[in-house]
Write a protein that holds these residues in place. Structure first.
Motif, PDB file in Angstrom:
ATOM      1  N   ASP A  14       5.655  13.576   0.906  1.00 42.21           N
ATOM      2  CA  ASP A  14       6.433  13.177  -0.248  1.00 42.21           C
ATOM      3  C   ASP A  14       7.757  12.605   0.266  1.00 42.21           C
ATOM      4  O   ASP A  14       8.322  13.142   1.230  1.00 42.21           O
ATOM      5  CB  ASP A  14       6.687  14.402  -1.135  1.00 42.21           C
ATOM      6  N   PRO A  15       8.292  11.541  -0.345  1.00 40.83           N
ATOM      7  CA  PRO A  15       9.537  10.972   0.167  1.00 40.83           C
ATOM      8  C   PRO A  15      10.725  11.929   0.122  1.00 40.83           C
ATOM      9  O   PRO A  15      11.696  11.748   0.850  1.00 40.83           O
ATOM     10  CB  PRO A  15       9.785   9.751  -0.717  1.00 40.83           C
TER      11      PRO A  15
ATOM     12  N   GLU B  82       0.816  -1.213   0.000  1.00 41.54           N
ATOM     13  CA  GLU B  82       0.000   0.000   0.000  1.00 41.54           C
ATOM     14  C   GLU B  82       0.849   1.262   0.000  1.00 41.54           C
ATOM     15  O   GLU B  82       0.456   2.277  -0.556  1.00 41.54           O
ATOM     16  CB  GLU B  82      -0.911   0.036   1.233  1.00 41.54           C
ATOM     17  N   LEU B  83       2.015   1.196   0.623  1.00 47.58           N
ATOM     18  CA  LEU B  83       2.832   2.389   0.836  1.00 47.58           C
ATOM     19  C   LEU B  83       3.846   2.652  -0.270  1.00 47.58           C
ATOM     20  O   LEU B  83       4.053   3.798  -0.668  1.00 47.58           O
ATOM     21  CB  LEU B  83       3.576   2.265   2.170  1.00 47.58           C
TER      22      LEU B  83
ATOM     23  N   ASP C 119      15.090  17.379  13.832  1.00 46.71           N
ATOM     24  CA  ASP C 119      14.382  16.808  14.986  1.00 46.71           C
ATOM     25  C   ASP C 119      13.141  16.036  14.554  1.00 46.71           C
ATOM     26  O   ASP C 119      12.854  14.963  15.075  1.00 46.71           O
ATOM     27  CB  ASP C 119      13.994  17.903  15.982  1.00 46.71           C
ATOM     28  N   THR C 120      12.401  16.603  13.602  1.00 46.47           N
ATOM     29  CA  THR C 120      11.219  15.909  13.081  1.00 46.47           C
ATOM     30  C   THR C 120      11.631  14.636  12.371  1.00 46.47           C
ATOM     31  O   THR C 120      11.005  13.587  12.548  1.00 46.47           O
ATOM     32  CB  THR C 120      10.432  16.832  12.125  1.00 46.47           C
ATOM     33  N   GLU C 121      12.699  14.712  11.575  1.00 48.41           N
ATOM     34  CA  GLU C 121      13.157  13.516  10.860  1.00 48.41           C
ATOM     35  C   GLU C 121      13.533  12.409  11.844  1.00 48.41           C
ATOM     36  O   GLU C 121      13.215  11.244  11.618  1.00 48.41           O
ATOM     37  CB  GLU C 121      14.328  13.836   9.954  1.00 48.41           C
TER      38      GLU C 121
ATOM     39  N   ILE D 113      15.332   4.540   4.588  1.00 50.08           N
ATOM     40  CA  ILE D 113      14.508   4.623   5.809  1.00 50.08           C
ATOM     41  C   ILE D 113      13.905   6.027   5.964  1.00 50.08           C
ATOM     42  O   ILE D 113      12.713   6.154   6.247  1.00 50.08           O
ATOM     43  CB  ILE D 113      15.317   4.222   7.056  1.00 50.08           C
ATOM     44  N   PRO D 114      14.680   7.128   5.801  1.00 50.12           N
ATOM     45  CA  PRO D 114      14.057   8.447   5.933  1.00 50.12           C
ATOM     46  C   PRO D 114      12.935   8.680   4.912  1.00 50.12           C
ATOM     47  O   PRO D 114      11.928   9.335   5.223  1.00 50.12           O
ATOM     48  CB  PRO D 114      15.225   9.420   5.704  1.00 50.12           C
ATOM     49  N   GLU D 115      13.071   8.148   3.715  1.00 52.17           N
ATOM     50  CA  GLU D 115      12.006   8.301   2.715  1.00 52.17           C
ATOM     51  C   GLU D 115      10.764   7.519   3.123  1.00 52.17           C
ATOM     52  O   GLU D 115       9.634   8.012   3.003  1.00 52.17           O
ATOM     53  CB  GLU D 115      12.509   7.861   1.343  1.00 52.17           C
TER      54      GLU D 115
END
Length: 97
Positions: A42-43, A21-22, A50-52, A31-33
């Protein structure tokens, strides 16, 4: 410290996407994408460090739990990140794409 549920205005189901689905079937992601995709971003979206870090904290367990439905590719560069994608059998099982 744990908090009582009453301290929160609302709670939500803890539902996560399946890899089929993703992820786009013909792409591999870092992994960050994947972390951004799990949050509906969006990737390639720009997020502050900090959010990442928080997003990655959510993505790593998702990758581990869904490992049987993922494939991994070696980094393109010696010290680069690994890349993950949806496994072909997961597409057949899910029918999402």
């Amino acid at each position: 410290m744990p908090k009582p549920k009453e301290a929160f205005e609302e709670t939500f189901p803890c539902d996560f996407y399946t890899p089929a689905e993703l992820l786009e079937p013909d792409l591999l992601y870092t992994i960050p994408e994947i972390a951004r995709l799990l949050q509906g971003l969006d990737p390639e979206a720009t997020v502050d460090p900090d959010t990442e870090a928080v997003l990655i904290d959510w993505a790593v367990p998702w990758v581990i739990v869904n490992g049987e439905d993922l494939v991994i590719a070696e980094p393109l560069e010696e010290n680069g990140p690994g890349y993950y994608g949806v496994a072909p059998h997961a597409l057949e099982d899910d029918g999402a794409h």
